[in-house]
Design a protein around this motif. Structure first.
Motif, PDB file in Angstrom:
ATOM      1  N   GLU A  85       5.748 -16.048  13.761  1.00 17.27           N
ATOM      2  CA  GLU A  85       6.048 -17.380  13.213  1.00 17.27           C
ATOM      3  C   GLU A  85       5.313 -17.666  11.904  1.00 17.27           C
ATOM      4  OE1 GLU A  85       8.213 -19.527  14.201  1.00 17.27           O
ATOM      5  OE2 GLU A  85       8.534 -19.296  16.362  1.00 17.27           O
ATOM      6  N   ASN A  86       4.061 -17.198  11.811  1.00 16.08           N
ATOM      7  CA  ASN A  86       3.244 -17.539  10.640  1.00 16.08           C
ATOM      8  C   ASN A  86       3.354 -16.516   9.517  1.00 16.08           C
ATOM      9  OD1 ASN A  86       2.459 -19.481  12.453  1.00 16.08           O
ATOM     10  ND2 ASN A  86       0.488 -18.517  12.926  1.00 16.08           N
ATOM     11  N   ASP A  87       4.306 -15.607   9.637  1.00 15.81           N
ATOM     12  CA  ASP A  87       4.501 -14.579   8.615  1.00 15.81           C
ATOM     13  C   ASP A  87       5.208 -15.216   7.418  1.00 15.81           C
ATOM     14  OD1 ASP A  87       5.251 -12.289   7.142  1.00 15.81           O
ATOM     15  OD2 ASP A  87       5.471 -11.110   8.972  1.00 15.81           O
ATOM     16  N   LYS A  88       4.537 -15.217   6.281  1.00 14.93           N
ATOM     17  CA  LYS A  88       5.126 -15.889   5.103  1.00 14.93           C
ATOM     18  C   LYS A  88       6.183 -15.019   4.424  1.00 14.93           C
ATOM     19  CE  LYS A  88       1.238 -18.897   4.571  1.00 14.93           C
ATOM     20  NZ  LYS A  88       0.817 -18.413   5.923  1.00 14.93           N
ATOM     21  N   TRP A  89       6.123 -13.717   4.716  1.00 17.15           N
ATOM     22  CA  TRP A  89       6.943 -12.757   3.998  1.00 17.15           C
ATOM     23  C   TRP A  89       8.206 -12.419   4.792  1.00 17.15           C
ATOM     24  CZ3 TRP A  89       6.125  -6.886   4.159  1.00 17.15           C
ATOM     25  CH2 TRP A  89       6.896  -6.258   3.166  1.00 17.15           C
ATOM     26  N   ILE A  90       8.032 -11.941   6.022  1.00 17.23           N
ATOM     27  CA  ILE A  90       9.174 -11.631   6.890  1.00 17.23           C
ATOM     28  C   ILE A  90       9.372 -12.870   7.759  1.00 17.23           C
ATOM     29  CG2 ILE A  90      10.158  -9.950   8.515  1.00 17.23           C
ATOM     30  CD1 ILE A  90       9.303  -8.579   5.951  1.00 17.23           C
ATOM     31  N   ASN A  91      10.032 -13.876   7.198  1.00 21.54           N
ATOM     32  CA  ASN A  91      10.103 -15.184   7.848  1.00 21.54           C
ATOM     33  C   ASN A  91      11.471 -15.413   8.499  1.00 21.54           C
ATOM     34  OD1 ASN A  91      11.802 -15.651   5.669  1.00 21.54           O
ATOM     35  ND2 ASN A  91      10.176 -16.561   4.447  1.00 21.54           N
ATOM     36  N   ARG A  92      11.659 -16.616   9.034  1.00 22.73           N
ATOM     37  CA  ARG A  92      12.911 -16.916   9.745  1.00 22.73           C
ATOM     38  C   ARG A  92      14.136 -16.810   8.848  1.00 22.73           C
ATOM     39  NH1 ARG A  92      13.270 -18.557  15.120  1.00 22.73           N
ATOM     40  NH2 ARG A  92      11.247 -19.025  16.042  1.00 22.73           N
ATOM     41  N   LYS A  93      13.962 -17.115   7.574  1.00 13.36           N
ATOM     42  CA  LYS A  93      15.099 -17.057   6.649  1.00 13.36           C
ATOM     43  C   LYS A  93      15.563 -15.594   6.487  1.00 13.36           C
ATOM     44  CE  LYS A  93      16.598 -18.290   2.036  1.00 13.36           C
ATOM     45  NZ  LYS A  93      16.147 -18.200   0.659  1.00 13.36           N
ATOM     46  N   VAL A  94      14.598 -14.727   6.247  1.00 16.01           N
ATOM     47  CA  VAL A  94      14.882 -13.301   6.069  1.00 16.01           C
ATOM     48  C   VAL A  94      15.538 -12.723   7.330  1.00 16.01           C
ATOM     49  CG1 VAL A  94      13.714 -11.042   5.899  1.00 16.01           C
ATOM     50  CG2 VAL A  94      13.042 -12.906   4.365  1.00 16.01           C
ATOM     51  N   VAL A  95      14.913 -13.005   8.469  1.00 16.96           N
ATOM     52  CA  VAL A  95      15.415 -12.478   9.733  1.00 16.96           C
ATOM     53  C   VAL A  95      16.783 -13.095  10.059  1.00 16.96           C
ATOM     54  CG1 VAL A  95      14.952 -12.273  12.220  1.00 16.96           C
ATOM     55  CG2 VAL A  95      13.088 -11.976  10.563  1.00 16.96           C
ATOM     56  N   GLY A  96      16.948 -14.373   9.705  1.00 16.72           N
ATOM     57  CA  GLY A  96      18.215 -15.064   9.935  1.00 16.72           C
ATOM     58  C   GLY A  96      19.371 -14.406   9.201  1.00 16.72           C
ATOM     59  N   GLN A  97      19.105 -13.946   7.979  1.00 15.02           N
ATOM     60  CA  GLN A  97      20.159 -13.276   7.200  1.00 15.02           C
ATOM     61  C   GLN A  97      20.572 -11.961   7.850  1.00 15.02           C
ATOM     62  OE1 GLN A  97      18.018 -13.585   3.485  1.00 15.02           O
ATOM     63  NE2 GLN A  97      19.567 -14.933   2.623  1.00 15.02           N
ATOM     64  N   TYR A  98      19.574 -11.239   8.340  1.00 15.81           N
ATOM     65  CA  TYR A  98      19.848  -9.986   9.057  1.00 15.81           C
ATOM     66  C   TYR A  98      20.669 -10.279  10.329  1.00 15.81           C
ATOM     67  CZ  TYR A  98      18.204  -7.315  13.194  1.00 15.81           C
ATOM     68  OH  TYR A  98      18.089  -6.699  14.418  1.00 15.81           O
ATOM     69  N   GLU A  99      20.268 -11.307  11.073  1.00  9.46           N
ATOM     70  CA  GLU A  99      20.970 -11.640  12.324  1.00  9.46           C
ATOM     71  C   GLU A  99      22.421 -12.065  12.064  1.00  9.46           C
ATOM     72  OE1 GLU A  99      17.492 -13.012  15.393  1.00  9.46           O
ATOM     73  OE2 GLU A  99      18.288 -14.542  14.045  1.00  9.46           O
ATOM     74  N   GLN A 100      22.605 -12.826  11.009  1.00  8.76           N
ATOM     75  CA  GLN A 100      23.951 -13.266  10.625  1.00  8.76           C
ATOM     76  C   GLN A 100      24.859 -12.060  10.372  1.00  8.76           C
ATOM     77  OE1 GLN A 100      23.199 -16.129   7.539  1.00  8.76           O
ATOM     78  NE2 GLN A 100      25.164 -17.129   7.859  1.00  8.76           N
ATOM     79  N   ALA A 101      24.318 -11.104   9.631  1.00 12.32           N
ATOM     80  CA  ALA A 101      25.082  -9.889   9.321  1.00 12.32           C
ATOM     81  C   ALA A 101      25.369  -9.101  10.605  1.00 12.32           C
ATOM     82  CB  ALA A 101      24.312  -9.024   8.328  1.00 12.32           C
ATOM     83  N   MET A 102      24.370  -9.003  11.486  1.00  8.47           N
ATOM     84  CA  MET A 102      24.541  -8.282  12.757  1.00  8.47           C
ATOM     85  C   MET A 102      25.603  -8.969  13.620  1.00  8.47           C
ATOM     86  SD  MET A 102      22.529  -5.517  12.993  1.00  8.47           S
ATOM     87  CE  MET A 102      21.820  -5.146  14.610  1.00  8.47           C
ATOM     88  N   ASN A 103      25.561 -10.301  13.664  1.00 10.44           N
ATOM     89  CA  ASN A 103      26.536 -11.057  14.461  1.00 10.44           C
ATOM     90  C   ASN A 103      27.952 -10.822  13.957  1.00 10.44           C
ATOM     91  OD1 ASN A 103      24.512 -12.142  16.015  1.00 10.44           O
ATOM     92  ND2 ASN A 103      24.355 -14.040  14.833  1.00 10.44           N
ATOM     93  N   ALA A 104      28.104 -10.884  12.630  1.00  9.27           N
ATOM     94  CA  ALA A 104      29.427 -10.699  12.028  1.00  9.27           C
ATOM     95  C   ALA A 104      29.987  -9.315  12.367  1.00  9.27           C
ATOM     96  CB  ALA A 104      29.349 -10.894  10.524  1.00  9.27           C
ATOM     97  N   LEU A 105      29.081  -8.330  12.474  1.00  8.88           N
ATOM     98  CA  LEU A 105      29.501  -6.956  12.776  1.00  8.88           C
ATOM     99  C   LEU A 105      29.535  -6.678  14.279  1.00  8.88           C
ATOM    100  CD1 LEU A 105      27.280  -5.247  10.066  1.00  8.88           C
ATOM    101  CD2 LEU A 105      29.775  -5.211  10.036  1.00  8.88           C
TER     102      LEU A 105
END
Length: 224
Positions: free
Chosen positions: A160-180
């Motif tokens: 949660e407190n990771d400023k670099w690999i944050n929810r936004k970054v992970v969210g983009q990956y998840e969105q792409a995974m969901n679409a596929l």
């Protein structure tokens, strides 16, 4: 005896790659590729190899040295090594390791921070030989054209407190995974980047233990 030894393997760029390796007790085509943090292949990563080798007795476990022998002890040096890491060389090491493991090898990957990103890139690179990928607070692939080629399930462990690999970054990956429609699990911990490294001042024992149990379950599933 779960102490490993260093092995060398040839690479396409004609400089040998190397890794810290523990062979499975009985002959096996199952492999776990382990990827180090930005520090390099240090004692922490060797311990992880020994640990997973005990945990997965039917699996060959190897940590790949993506820095060709360089190990950092200060954040400055680690940052420098990570910036200087050559992607083509790293991909050449990964390819060499996959060829060394052999065409029949079933390979799962695990990595932390810098190595978390490479755990996922390796699963993409080795294509049909990939059977599972664990990424601890590393950069997930976000490009769906690249993720299209992913052939295994992914377990993502994030802080949660990771400023670099944050929810936004992970969210983009998840969105792409969901679409596929690609299978993945994501877990978030109230902790900071690199919380699972015991030598880290922000080491979080409870989060580490929980993440370990999830990883253990995941790896037993993919190797079964």
């Amino acid at each position: 005896n779960n102490a490993g030894s260093w092995v060398e393997f040839s690479t396409a760029d004609e400089r040998n790659g190397r890794g810290y390796f523990i062979k499975s007790a009985k002959p096996s085509t199952k492999y776990l590729f382990v990827f180090h943090e930005w520090w390099g292949l240090n004692d922490y990563i060797m311990n992880e190899v020994e640990h997973w080798s005990k945990e997965l007795p039917g699996v060959n476990v190897i940590a790949l040295d993506l820095y060709d022998g360089k190990v950092a002890t200060t954040r400055e040096a680690a940052s420098e090594f990570m910036q200087a890491a050559d992607e083509l060389r790293i991909r050449s090491i990964i390819q060499g390791a996959a060829e060394w493991a052999g065409g029949k090898a079933e390979i799962a990957t695990i990595g932390w921070c810098f190595g978390g990103g490479w755990s996922m890139q390796t699963a993409l690179q080795i294509d049909n030989q990939a059977i599972g990928c664990v990424i601890y607070y590393g950069m997930p692939e976000q490009d769906s054209t690249v993720l299209k080629g992913l052939n295994c399930k992914v377990l993502g462990i994030f802080a949660e407190n990771d400023k670099w690999i944050n929810r936004k970054v992970v969210g983009q990956y998840e969105q792409a995974m969901n679409a596929l429609k690609k299978p993945y699990d994501t877990y978030w911990y109230k902790a900071d980047h690199a919380f699972a490294n015991p030598s880290n001042p922000i080491f979080n024992e409870a989060a580490t233990e929980d993440a370990f149990q999830k990883t253990r379950q995941f790896l037993h599933q993919v190797f079964d």
